[in-house]
Motif scaffolding. Structure first.
Motif, mmCIF file in Angstrom:
data_model
loop_
_atom_site.group_PDB
_atom_site.id
_atom_site.type_symbol
_atom_site.label_atom_id
_atom_site.label_comp_id
_atom_site.label_asym_id
_atom_site.label_seq_id
_atom_site.Cartn_x
_atom_site.Cartn_y
_atom_site.Cartn_z
ATOM 1 N N ASP A 1 36.114 67.155 87.154
ATOM 2 C CA ASP A 1 36.312 67.204 88.605
ATOM 3 C C ASP A 1 36.097 68.626 89.135
ATOM 4 O O ASP A 1 36.980 69.227 89.760
ATOM 5 C CB ASP A 1 37.715 66.714 88.952
ATOM 6 C CG ASP A 1 37.880 66.473 90.450
ATOM 7 O OD1 ASP A 1 36.856 66.374 91.150
ATOM 8 O OD2 ASP A 1 39.034 66.405 90.914
ATOM 9 N N HIS B 1 36.688 69.571 92.929
ATOM 10 C CA HIS B 1 38.025 69.897 93.447
ATOM 11 C C HIS B 1 38.665 71.050 92.671
ATOM 12 O O HIS B 1 39.875 71.100 92.500
ATOM 13 C CB HIS B 1 38.919 68.656 93.409
ATOM 14 C CG HIS B 1 38.459 67.562 94.325
ATOM 15 N ND1 HIS B 1 37.731 66.465 93.884
ATOM 16 C CD2 HIS B 1 38.579 67.414 95.665
ATOM 17 C CE1 HIS B 1 37.457 65.682 94.909
ATOM 18 N NE2 HIS B 1 37.952 66.229 95.999
ATOM 19 N N ASN C 1 50.071 70.188 89.077
ATOM 20 C CA ASN C 1 50.450 68.832 89.466
ATOM 21 C C ASN C 1 49.474 67.842 88.840
ATOM 22 O O ASN C 1 48.283 67.858 89.140
ATOM 23 C CB ASN C 1 50.440 68.715 90.991
ATOM 24 C CG ASN C 1 50.993 67.383 91.476
ATOM 25 O OD1 ASN C 1 51.040 66.407 90.723
ATOM 26 N ND2 ASN C 1 51.424 67.348 92.720
ATOM 27 N N THR C 2 49.970 66.989 87.963
ATOM 28 C CA THR C 2 49.116 66.008 87.281
ATOM 29 C C THR C 2 49.434 64.574 87.726
ATOM 30 O O THR C 2 49.041 63.628 87.048
ATOM 31 C CB THR C 2 49.285 66.122 85.753
ATOM 32 O OG1 THR C 2 50.655 65.877 85.411
ATOM 33 C CG2 THR C 2 48.881 67.497 85.268
ATOM 34 N N ASP C 3 50.112 64.421 88.856
ATOM 35 C CA ASP C 3 50.509 63.079 89.311
ATOM 36 C C ASP C 3 49.312 62.166 89.549
ATOM 37 O O ASP C 3 49.412 60.947 89.392
ATOM 38 C CB ASP C 3 51.331 63.182 90.607
ATOM 39 C CG ASP C 3 52.704 63.785 90.369
ATOM 40 O OD1 ASP C 3 53.113 63.875 89.199
ATOM 41 O OD2 ASP C 3 53.360 64.185 91.353
ATOM 42 N N SER C 4 48.163 62.755 89.914
ATOM 43 C CA SER C 4 46.996 61.929 90.234
ATOM 44 C C SER C 4 46.196 61.540 88.990
ATOM 45 O O SER C 4 45.245 60.764 89.078
ATOM 46 C CB SER C 4 46.072 62.681 91.198
ATOM 47 O OG SER C 4 45.591 63.872 90.607
ATOM 48 N N LEU C 5 46.580 62.054 87.820
ATOM 49 C CA LEU C 5 45.832 61.792 86.597
ATOM 50 C C LEU C 5 46.319 60.532 85.902
ATOM 51 O O LEU C 5 47.511 60.219 85.919
ATOM 52 C CB LEU C 5 45.964 62.975 85.635
ATOM 53 C CG LEU C 5 45.459 64.329 86.121
ATOM 54 C CD1 LEU C 5 45.691 65.387 85.057
ATOM 55 C CD2 LEU C 5 43.984 64.259 86.504
ATOM 56 N N HIS D 1 43.425 64.705 78.669
ATOM 57 C CA HIS D 1 42.612 65.354 79.692
ATOM 58 C C HIS D 1 42.233 66.750 79.210
ATOM 59 O O HIS D 1 42.785 67.244 78.219
ATOM 60 C CB HIS D 1 43.371 65.439 81.014
ATOM 61 C CG HIS D 1 43.700 64.108 81.619
ATOM 62 N ND1 HIS D 1 42.834 63.422 82.445
ATOM 63 C CD2 HIS D 1 44.799 63.322 81.486
ATOM 64 C CE1 HIS D 1 43.391 62.276 82.805
ATOM 65 N NE2 HIS D 1 44.583 62.187 82.235
ATOM 66 N N ARG E 1 48.755 63.820 79.176
ATOM 67 C CA ARG E 1 49.651 63.435 80.262
ATOM 68 C C ARG E 1 50.310 62.122 79.859
ATOM 69 O O ARG E 1 49.671 61.082 79.809
ATOM 70 C CB ARG E 1 48.897 63.264 81.580
ATOM 71 C CG ARG E 1 49.908 63.265 82.743
ATOM 72 C CD ARG E 1 49.685 62.186 83.737
ATOM 73 N NE ARG E 1 50.836 62.119 84.646
ATOM 74 C CZ ARG E 1 50.996 61.203 85.569
ATOM 75 N NH1 ARG E 1 50.106 60.264 85.709
ATOM 76 N NH2 ARG E 1 52.063 61.186 86.320
#
Length: 213
Positions: free
Chosen positions: A116, A119, A138-142, A147, A170
Motif C-alpha cells: 500500500d 497510503h 494503527n493496524t485496525d484496518s489490516l 504483513h 497481526r
C-alpha cells in the motif's frame, strides 16, 4: 569518469539433451529502474558467460544504486534478473566536496504496510545524522495474519535510502474471544505462480491442516 568494476558469471546447467543445446546469445544491463535505457550486447554462442568490465556511472547521482543484469538464450528466453547494490560516491580531493559529503543528513522518513505505497506516511525531520524509528502503528484496518512493514529515509541531497522491510503478525488479542477458537485455525488453501505471472496462479483447496510441506 566514475566506473563500476563488474564481475558476473552465469552458466546453463542442463539435465537433458534439450537443455544442453541452449546457448547464450546476448546480455543486458541497466541501473535502478531505468530499463528503458538498458544496454544490450550480443555475445558469441557459448554455454557459460563471464563478464569483467568497467561500466561508466558518471550519469548517476552520488548515493546507493542498483545494477541489474540478465541474459538471453538462443530460444529467445531471458534469464532471471541478477541485481546488485553499489555505492556511487564522490572521490574529489577538494575540501569543499568532502565537507559537502559530511554535511549530508536525514530530513525525511517514510513508511507503509504491504504493497500500500499509495497510503505511505511521510514525516519531515530536522536534519539528523542517524535515526531510530520507534512508533505505535494503527493496524485496525489490516486483516489478521502476516504483513510487511516497509521503511526508508531521504537525505538533504534528495537521495532515498534502500527500503528496509520487516514482517509482523497481526493477531486477535480480545479478552472475550475463546482462546480455543484461535488454536483451531488451519490452512485450507495453497497458491503458487512463477515469476510475476500472478494472473495465472494455481489455487488448490485442501482439507484443514495445521501445517503443510
Amino acid at each position: 569518469m566514475k566506473k563500476l568494476i563488474l564481475f558476473i558469471a552465469i552458466l546453463f546447467l542442463g539435465f537433458t539433451s534439450v537443455y544442453s543445446q541452449k546457448h547464450f546469445t546476448e546480455y543486458q544491463y541497466w541501473f535502478d529502474s531505468d530499463i528503458a535505457n538498458a544496454v544490450t550486447q550480443t555475445t558469441p554462442t557459448m554455454d557459460s558467460l563471464q563478464i569483467l568490465d568497467n561500466i561508466s556511472t558518471s550519469s548517476l547521482q552520488s548515493g546507493v544504486h542498483y545494477y541489474h543484469f540478465r541474459c538471453k538464450d538462443n530460444a529467445g528466453l531471458w534469464s532471471p534478473i541478477v541485481s546488485q547494490l553499489f555505492l556511487r560516491n564522490f572521490i574529489n580531493p577538494s575540501s569543499a566536496t568532502v565537507l559537502a559529503l559530511n554535511q549530508k543528513q536525514i530530513v525525511i522518513d517514510q513508511y507503509w504496510i504491504d504493497s500500500d505505497f499509495e497510503h505511505r506516511i511521510t514525516q519531515n525531520l530536522s536534519g539528523q545524522d542517524s535515526i531510530i524509528f520507534i512508533g505505535s502503528l494503527n493496524t485496525d484496518s489490516l486483516a489478521y495474519g502476516i504483513h510487511t512493514f516497509h521503511f526508508r529515509c531521504q537525505d538533504n541531497a534528495g537521495l532515498w535510502s534502500p527500503v528496509v522491510s520487516q514482517m509482523f503478525l497481526r493477531n486477535l488479542v480480545t479478552p472475550t474471544l475463546n482462546p480455543y477458537t484461535l488454536n483451531q485455525k488451519q490452512i485450507i488453501t495453497t497458491q503458487f505462480w512463477i515469476d510475476s505471472d500472478f494472473d495465472h496462479r494455481v489455487t488448490q483447496t485442501i482439507n484443514g491442516q495445521d501445517s503443510i510441506t
